[in-house]
Design an enzyme around this catalytic site. Structure first.
Site, PDB file in Angstrom:
ATOM      1  CB  CYS A 121      45.468  -5.811  -8.566  1.00 34.15           C
ATOM      2  SG  CYS A 121      45.894  -4.640  -9.875  1.00 34.15           S
ATOM      3  CB  CYS A 122      40.573  -7.580  -9.525  1.00 33.56           C
ATOM      4  SG  CYS A 122      41.396  -8.403 -10.903  1.00 33.56           S
ATOM      5  CB  CYS A 207      45.717 -10.096 -15.627  1.00 29.81           C
ATOM      6  SG  CYS A 207      46.513  -9.334 -14.203  1.00 29.81           S
ATOM      7  CB  CYS A 230      37.973  -9.111 -12.406  1.00 30.30           C
ATOM      8  SG  CYS A 230      36.332  -8.624 -12.992  1.00 30.30           S
TER       9      CYS A 230
END
Length: 235
Positions: A121-122, A207, A230
């Protein structure tokens, strides 16, 4: 001119730490004088970012500032960006979005990817957009400080960034948490109100949790996961 490709440690400029801004203004003046339009500030609009923006505006009031707009940030983060735009109208603040919207990401990779594959996702929502932002740029500015977390204690004013094959300039590297707040209060700077609710480090809403750990201000990021960054600051 110092670049990623011709990096020699001995060629890195030396800056005086014992002054009012602990070297930050001198670092910024050098960075903008040296790289001009080939440097960009990637800002998360956390409390360090608020201080850096004020310092940058004193050096280059038309500087380019990029916010990695994942589409998953707190409303309070977007609110403070608008306040900054009002205070510094000549700064070029850009909202850099990823290729996929949150809904498109859900359709392709499943719902709440940040829960079961946070690194992926990051990568899509922050790392790749920053790579695109830095394409063709020689250097970028970051608000990293040594005392933010154990993983950042070796950060210097000017760093060879292997992750993005660029130079990473960190003007606030020697500032403490208390000094950041002293500056904000002295100059009455607007900041993210979540900082007043035990959020020392603020990222995407899903998060980020509050924390009171005095030794690790990033303890609320990806809590319960084997993840501390991240990917933007992994060399």
């Amino acid at each position: 001119m110092l670049t990623y490709n011709n990096w020699v440690e001995a060629d890195v400029p030396k800056f005086e730490e014992e002054n009012e801004t602990k070297g930050a203004l001198d670092v910024l003046k050098w960075a903008y004088d040296t790289y001009k339009e080939d440097i960009v500030y990637a800002c998360s609009f956390g409390i360090e970012g608020i201080v850096l923006i004020d310092l940058i505006a004193q050096v280059n009031d038309s500087a380019r500032i990029v916010f990695l707009d994942t589409g998953l940030h707190f409303k309070e983060t977007y609110d403070v960006i608008e306040k900054v735009r009002t205070r510094y109208p000549s700064l070029r603040i850009e909202m850099k979005k990823p290729a996929l919207t949150v809904e498109e990401q859900k359709e392709q990779y499943g719902d709440e990817l940040w829960k079961h594959k946070p690194g992926r996702c990051c990568e899509m929502r922050k790392v790749i957009p920053l790579q695109e932002t830095l394409s063709g740029k020689t250097a970028w500015i970051s608000g990293l400080r040594k005392d933010q977390s154990p993983t950042r204690k070796y950060t210097k004013y000017v760093n060879r960034d292997y992750r993005f094959e660029s130079l990473k300039v960190c003007p606030l590297v020697h500032w403490t948490w208390d000094e950041i707040w002293e500056y904000v209060r002295k100059y009455d700077l607007a900041y993210n109100v979540l900082h007043d609710q035990n959020y020392p480090s603020i990222g995407c809403e899903m998060c980020t949790l509050p924390t009171t750990d005095p030794n690790d201000h990033r303890a609320g990021r990806w809590s319960g996961m084997d993840k501390t960054e991240c990917g933007l600051h992994r060399d």
